[in-house]
Design a protein around this motif. Structure first.
Motif, short mmCIF file in Angstrom:
data_model
loop_
_atom_site.label_atom_id
_atom_site.label_comp_id
_atom_site.label_asym_id
_atom_site.label_seq_id
_atom_site.Cartn_x
_atom_site.Cartn_y
_atom_site.Cartn_z
N MET A 191 0.85 -1.18 0.00
CA MET A 191 0.00 0.00 0.00
C MET A 191 0.89 1.24 0.00
O MET A 191 1.76 1.38 0.85
CB MET A 191 -0.92 -0.03 1.22
N HIS A 192 0.66 2.11 -0.94
CA HIS A 192 1.42 3.36 -1.06
C HIS A 192 0.67 4.49 -0.36
O HIS A 192 -0.50 4.71 -0.62
CB HIS A 192 1.61 3.68 -2.55
N THR A 193 1.32 5.19 0.55
CA THR A 193 0.72 6.34 1.21
C THR A 193 1.65 7.54 1.08
O THR A 193 2.83 7.40 0.78
CB THR A 193 0.41 6.08 2.70
N ASP A 194 1.10 8.73 1.33
CA ASP A 194 1.85 9.98 1.27
C ASP A 194 1.77 10.62 2.65
O ASP A 194 0.68 10.96 3.12
CB ASP A 194 1.23 10.88 0.20
N ALA A 195 2.90 10.80 3.30
CA ALA A 195 2.94 11.32 4.68
C ALA A 195 2.34 12.71 4.81
O ALA A 195 1.91 13.10 5.90
CB ALA A 195 4.38 11.32 5.19
N ASN A 196 2.26 13.47 3.72
CA ASN A 196 1.71 14.82 3.77
C ASN A 196 0.23 14.89 3.44
O ASN A 196 -0.36 15.96 3.48
CB ASN A 196 2.49 15.74 2.82
N CYS A 197 -0.38 13.77 3.09
CA CYS A 197 -1.77 13.73 2.64
C CYS A 197 -2.70 13.55 3.83
O CYS A 197 -2.55 12.60 4.61
CB CYS A 197 -1.94 12.60 1.63
N ILE A 198 -3.68 14.43 3.96
CA ILE A 198 -4.62 14.35 5.08
C ILE A 198 -5.42 13.04 5.05
O ILE A 198 -5.70 12.46 6.09
CB ILE A 198 -5.54 15.59 5.13
N PHE A 199 -5.77 12.55 3.86
CA PHE A 199 -6.52 11.30 3.79
C PHE A 199 -5.64 10.10 4.14
O PHE A 199 -6.11 9.15 4.77
CB PHE A 199 -7.17 11.12 2.42
N CYS A 200 -4.36 10.14 3.78
CA CYS A 200 -3.44 9.07 4.19
C CYS A 200 -3.28 9.09 5.71
O CYS A 200 -3.15 8.02 6.33
CB CYS A 200 -2.10 9.22 3.50
N LYS A 201 -3.33 10.27 6.31
CA LYS A 201 -3.25 10.36 7.77
C LYS A 201 -4.49 9.74 8.41
O LYS A 201 -4.39 9.11 9.47
CB LYS A 201 -3.09 11.82 8.20
N ILE A 202 -5.64 9.88 7.77
CA ILE A 202 -6.85 9.22 8.26
C ILE A 202 -6.71 7.70 8.12
O ILE A 202 -7.02 6.95 9.04
CB ILE A 202 -8.10 9.74 7.52
N VAL A 203 -6.20 7.25 6.96
CA VAL A 203 -5.98 5.82 6.74
C VAL A 203 -5.08 5.24 7.84
O VAL A 203 -5.33 4.16 8.37
CB VAL A 203 -5.35 5.57 5.35
#
Length: 142
Positions: free
Chosen positions: A1-13
């Protein structure tokens, strides 16, 4: 799973910030939109970070779209909504403000419920030949 540390939705994930989750499985999360344009306004997102529909891998899209009907039905049953808009915005011109693919589920309660989508038709703007040509050009790129 690829996430982006700066993305608010990735922070929710990643449970780094709180949210009001209504659904979660291995690949998808759905949560109430903080704006609540209409009561029950929900966002459905992949756990995999993709900017928008243009960057969304087909297997990730399949996971997201597979979850949408059940979530939408649950929202309708719980809220008593008489309709539902299902939409996704891609790029700023289309209203995208968070650059992590997401689908809005907007329950509808009547014409004065806080949401309005304006559609202008252009039925007479294109000849049958232009429509046929455009369809063929798009088909070649799929």
């Amino acid at each position: 799973m690829h996430t982006d540390a700066n993305c608010i939705f990735c922070k929710i994930v990643n449970n780094d910030i709180p949210s009001y989750k209504v659904y979660e499985d291995d690949d998808v999360v759905a949560f109430l939109d903080i704006s609540q344009v209409t009561k029950g306004h929900t966002l459905v997102i992949p756990k995999h970070h993709a900017k928008n529909i243009y960057e969304l891998p087909s297997d990730v899209a399949s996971d997201v779209f597979k979850a949408v009907p059940g979530i939408a039905s649950a929202i309708q049953r719980e809220t008593g909504a008489i309709g539902m808009n299902v939409l996704s915005n891609a790029e700023q011109i289309a209203g995208q403000t968070v650059y992590h693919f997401h689908i809005h589920l907007l329950p509808r309660y009547g014409h004065e419920d806080g949401f309005d989508a304006k559609w202008e038709t252009h039925n007479d703007a294109y000849t049958p030949e232009e429509m046929s040509s455009l369809a063929a050009q798009i088909k070649q790129r799929v």
